[in-house]
Write a protein that holds these residues in place. Structure first.
Motif, PDB file in Angstrom:
ATOM      1  N   THR A 188      48.188  17.278  56.435  1.00 11.88           N
ATOM      2  CA  THR A 188      48.435  17.510  55.012  1.00 11.88           C
ATOM      3  C   THR A 188      49.510  18.570  54.812  1.00 11.88           C
ATOM      4  O   THR A 188      49.791  19.368  55.703  1.00 11.88           O
ATOM      5  CB  THR A 188      47.155  17.959  54.286  1.00 11.88           C
ATOM      6  N   ARG A 242      51.162  21.447  51.771  1.00 10.07           N
ATOM      7  CA  ARG A 242      50.846  22.279  50.606  1.00 10.07           C
ATOM      8  C   ARG A 242      51.959  22.075  49.575  1.00 10.07           C
ATOM      9  O   ARG A 242      53.111  21.831  49.952  1.00 10.07           O
ATOM     10  CB  ARG A 242      50.782  23.744  51.001  1.00 10.07           C
ATOM     11  N   ILE A 291      47.807  18.933  49.369  1.00 10.40           N
ATOM     12  CA  ILE A 291      46.503  19.491  49.022  1.00 10.40           C
ATOM     13  C   ILE A 291      46.662  20.880  48.393  1.00 10.40           C
ATOM     14  O   ILE A 291      47.407  21.714  48.901  1.00 10.40           O
ATOM     15  CB  ILE A 291      45.631  19.616  50.299  1.00 10.40           C
ATOM     16  N   SER A 292      45.916  21.126  47.317  1.00 11.26           N
ATOM     17  CA  SER A 292      45.926  22.436  46.649  1.00 11.26           C
ATOM     18  C   SER A 292      45.117  23.450  47.451  1.00 11.26           C
ATOM     19  O   SER A 292      44.430  23.099  48.408  1.00 11.26           O
ATOM     20  CB  SER A 292      45.339  22.302  45.244  1.00 11.26           C
ATOM     21  N   GLY A 350      41.606  22.521  47.930  1.00 17.43           N
ATOM     22  CA  GLY A 350      41.325  21.319  48.712  1.00 17.43           C
ATOM     23  C   GLY A 350      41.445  20.022  47.946  1.00 17.43           C
ATOM     24  O   GLY A 350      41.100  18.965  48.472  1.00 17.43           O
ATOM     25  N   GLU A 351      41.939  20.082  46.720  1.00 17.43           N
ATOM     26  CA  GLU A 351      42.092  18.868  45.932  1.00 17.43           C
ATOM     27  C   GLU A 351      43.420  18.179  46.242  1.00 17.43           C
ATOM     28  O   GLU A 351      44.434  18.838  46.476  1.00 17.43           O
ATOM     29  CB  GLU A 351      42.021  19.180  44.440  1.00 17.43           C
ATOM     30  N   LEU A 352      43.384  16.866  46.207  1.00 18.03           N
ATOM     31  CA  LEU A 352      44.589  16.066  46.406  1.00 18.03           C
ATOM     32  C   LEU A 352      45.443  16.150  45.148  1.00 18.03           C
ATOM     33  O   LEU A 352      44.985  15.776  44.071  1.00 18.03           O
ATOM     34  CB  LEU A 352      44.185  14.620  46.700  1.00 18.03           C
ATOM     35  N   VAL A 395      39.115   9.685  49.156  1.00 18.71           N
ATOM     36  CA  VAL A 395      38.677  10.847  48.393  1.00 18.71           C
ATOM     37  C   VAL A 395      37.227  10.680  47.981  1.00 18.71           C
ATOM     38  O   VAL A 395      36.808   9.596  47.563  1.00 18.71           O
ATOM     39  CB  VAL A 395      39.578  11.040  47.146  1.00 18.71           C
ATOM     40  N   LYS A 408      37.767  15.526  46.718  1.00 16.30           N
ATOM     41  CA  LYS A 408      38.312  16.125  47.946  1.00 16.30           C
ATOM     42  C   LYS A 408      38.769  15.046  48.917  1.00 16.30           C
ATOM     43  O   LYS A 408      38.122  14.002  49.070  1.00 16.30           O
ATOM     44  CB  LYS A 408      37.259  16.990  48.649  1.00 16.30           C
ATOM     45  N   LEU A 409      39.864  15.323  49.593  1.00 18.61           N
ATOM     46  CA  LEU A 409      40.358  14.428  50.628  1.00 18.61           C
ATOM     47  C   LEU A 409      39.427  14.495  51.833  1.00 18.61           C
ATOM     48  O   LEU A 409      39.168  15.588  52.353  1.00 18.61           O
ATOM     49  CB  LEU A 409      41.771  14.843  51.048  1.00 18.61           C
TER      50      LEU A 409
END
Length: 135
Positions: free
Chosen positions: A17, A19, A42-43, A46-48, A109, A113-114
């Motif tokens: 992933t 950032r 990913i934030s 942890g969010e896509l 997801v 969350k991924l």
């Protein structure tokens, strides 16, 4: 095949992933180093929030020249509208989505969350493995 395989059964849980603040040129290098055609963004929580694909990267390069390649964070170049699939989807339905959207991979997801990714190759491999088990 009485029990249909689900995405969770065959997805890859190790997903490289990026950032949002990663520089786009570092993002391109990341894809090359990891030998992937795209990476979820990913934030901190942890969010896509997006995905960067080789197509997005080619757009960066196509707009410039050697001395003038676009600069900035991945968040400026990523696709923010990401099609995702849930882990409980059966792989045959997922296979149909690959035709519908002409994607190489889908992020998986759960609860925002991924948790993995699935590719066309993953589905083909699972079908072939399952076929070998059928008399």
């Amino acid at each position: 095949m009485n029990n249909l395989l689900t995405v969770r059964d065959i997805m890859d849980t190790h997903v490289p992933t990026l950032r949002p603040e990663t520089k786009i040129l570092d993002g391109i290098n990341f894809l090359l180093r990891n030998r992937v055609t795209g990476a979820p963004v990913i934030s901190d929580s942890g969010e896509l929030v997006g995905i960067v694909t080789e197509t997005d990267c080619l757009k960066v390069i196509a707009k410039g020249s050697d001395a003038q390649i676009a600069q900035g964070p991945v968040s400026n170049f990523m696709s923010a509208e990401v099609k995702t699939i849930p882990p409980n989807m059966d792989i045959y339905y997922a296979a149909g989505l690959f035709f519908q959207y002409d994607f190489r991979r889908f992020p998986v997801v759960e609860k925002g969350k991924l948790i993995g990714a699935i590719t066309r190759f993953d589905i083909l491999r699972a079908i072939e493995a399952n076929r070998a088990l059928v008399p």
